[in-house]
Motif scaffolding. Structure first.
Motif, short mmCIF file in Angstrom:
data_model
loop_
_atom_site.label_atom_id
_atom_site.label_comp_id
_atom_site.label_asym_id
_atom_site.label_seq_id
_atom_site.Cartn_x
_atom_site.Cartn_y
_atom_site.Cartn_z
N THR A 183 -6.32 -19.25 8.23
CA THR A 183 -6.87 -18.58 9.41
C THR A 183 -5.84 -17.66 10.05
OG1 THR A 183 -8.34 -20.47 9.81
CG2 THR A 183 -7.94 -18.98 11.66
N GLU A 184 -4.59 -18.14 10.18
CA GLU A 184 -3.53 -17.33 10.77
C GLU A 184 -3.22 -16.12 9.90
OE1 GLU A 184 -0.59 -16.18 13.50
OE2 GLU A 184 -2.27 -17.59 13.62
N ARG A 190 -5.90 -13.52 10.36
CA ARG A 190 -5.77 -12.87 11.67
C ARG A 190 -4.71 -11.77 11.61
NH1 ARG A 190 -2.79 -13.11 16.29
NH2 ARG A 190 -1.32 -14.57 15.34
N ARG A 209 -5.99 -8.77 9.53
CA ARG A 209 -6.91 -7.89 10.25
C ARG A 209 -6.17 -6.95 11.19
NH1 ARG A 209 -10.41 -12.47 9.94
NH2 ARG A 209 -9.53 -13.35 11.87
#
Length: 476
Positions: free
Chosen positions: A12-13, A16, A19
């Motif tokens: 997830t990190e 992030r 992106r």
């Protein structure tokens, strides 16, 4: 850092951070601008970019800190188990409970930050399923198939909504109307709708479909035709035998959405949101959180006029955010001919007119307190027939004998007027009120002129009878 298998939290990190860098990687945006818009330092952005080019997505993952102390594996499982309980406890509560267990088991007591890191490292999807249940997990993570029609009239959606506005009924009482909308899935155009004061019904659905299917007098509203698919939820009017028969006769495939699964109806719900946010606040009687902002002043006819103007002049003409074209232009496409019924009478026979059985008497057909006559009925006295009528106007009925059309019978007393079924029901209630008033007047006279008989003296209460435990029967 070599490419490694990432934990859910690390993945997830990493996504992030990717992106944040994506405008520079794919769009050629300067890295300084990307860092400024993302709110990170330029040196940090350059370091992330170097790690990504060297190791791929895994290079963007946060490297866990290494400490001299390790948490017992069973204690880690205990922390994760507590974090997955429902309702979810706070990090402080989890830390207190696992500290007690660790002290009792002679394990190293974890710090608050360690417990926090373990809980934060859990898969967010797992946490959602544990805390919000299947419905919450499904709404956030389940893969959704978006059914999209590839041409106009390939699929229509139909649904109801209670409007956030008050209108005045014929008696002048403020009421909230219901709106039934038919939406073309491909173009997002509205071929038809209906506004009713009562709860959603088969008649309201039929009126909306009638308007949607047949051609309009206004050339700026060209949407019409018979759709291939009609998509609806499980409302009582959408699963009625009447709608099934209409769909079968018009060769429409009727599809119902999954129960308690609103994802497939998002397009028509978005249209309802457009009405709620743009049209209704401009109308007198608009409701804000259930309270009227202004005094209601519109009738149903007035609301219908404003609704039609908004749909034709505004909604249909501006580009849709998702399709990039206006619904009007997208429905017209490159020119095509929609499939239509033979005539409006045949469509009314299917959609609007309700069928019921009657017997032909010597003085005609009796229905709803009215009498209907036609010379053709002379040959069918005492014969059972089927009549079809329009609930909005019952001054005339269509008569069928063994599925063969005989005639349109007229009520001689009201041949020059339009009487609805609601008018008949209102007259019945008024007549009952008059009868009750006469009864009350006569009973009042009896009370005024005749003395009330004295009540008999109270009798001594009889001793309770002992109930027999022996079961007896009427035949005994």
């Amino acid at each position: 850092m070599a490419a490694v298998e990432l934990t859910p939290a690390q993945r997830t990190e990493a996504m992030r951070r990717y992106r944040m860098l994506e405008p520079h990687l794919t769009g050629g945006v300067p890295l300084t601008q990307v860092a400024r818009e993302a709110g990170i330092g330029e040196r940090t952005a350059r370091r992330w970019l170097a790690h990504y080019r060297a190791h791929g997505l895994s290079g963007l993952a946060r490297t866990p800190r290494r400490t001299g102390r390790t948490t017992h594996p069973e204690l880690v499982q205990l922390i994760e188990g507590l974090a997955l309980t429902r309702p979810p406890p706070s990090i402080a509560a989890i830390h207190r409970r696992v500290s007690t267990v660790a002290d009792h088991q002679k394990w190293p007591v974890p710090s608050y930050s360690t417990v926090y890191a373990i809980v934060r490292g859990l898969d967010p999807e797992l946490l959602t399923l544990a805390h919000d249940g299947t419905a919450g997990w499904r709404d956030r993570y389940e893969l959704v198939y978006r059914r999209t029609a590839d041409a106009p009239n390939r699929m229509w959606q139909i649904d109801h909504t209670l409007l956030d506005v008050l209108v005045l009924d014929p008696a002048g009482t403020p009421v909230r109307p219901w709106l039934t909308v038919v939406l073309d899935d491909h173009s997002r155009a509205v071929p038809g709708y209906s506004i009713t004061l009562g709860a959603p019904s088969t008649l309201g659905t039929s009126l909306a479909l009638r308007q949607a299917i047949w051609t309009k007098a206004d050339p700026s509203w060209p949407m019409c035709g018979i759709p291939e698919i009609l998509y609806a939820d499980h409302g009582s009017d959408f699963i009625s035998d009447h709608l099934r028969q209409v769909a079968a006769d018009l060769k429409i495939t009727l599809i119902h959405s999954t129960v308690a699964r609103p994802q497939g109806r998002g397009k028509i719900e978005r249209f309802f949101g457009t009405l709620t946010g743009e049209l209704l606040p401009e109308l007198p009687g608009h409701l804000d959180h259930g309270r009227p902002v202004t005094e209601p002043a519109l009738s149903v006819t007035d609301l219908d006029y404003r609704m039609r103007g908004f749909i034709i002049e505004q909604y249909h003409q501006r580009p849709h955010r998702e399709t990039g074209e206006s619904p009007h232009r997208r429905w017209l496409a490159d020119g095509w001919l929609p499939q239509l019924p033979e005539n409006i009478e045949a469509l009314d026979l299917l959609l609007v007119q309700v069928a019921t059985g009657r017997i032909v008497h010597r003085d005609g057909i009796h229905f709803q307190g009215l009498r209907y006559l036609d010379p053709v009925l002379a040959a069918y006295v005492r014969e059972p027939v089927t009549i079809r009528y329009d609930p909005r106007d019952i001054t005339a009925i269509r008569v069928f004998h063994h599925d063969r059309y005989l005639c349109t019978a007229i009520s001689p007393e009201h041949s020059g007027r339009t009487i609805s079924l609601k008018d008949i029901d209102t007259a019945r209630r008024a007549h009952r009120r008059r009868l009750r008033s006469q009864i009350h007047e006569r009973i009042q006279l009896v009370t005024d002129y005749l003395p009330t008989p004295a009540a008999p003296p109270a009798a001594e209460p009889a001793p309770p009878r002992r109930r027999s435990t022996l079961r007896t029967y009427r035949e005994d």
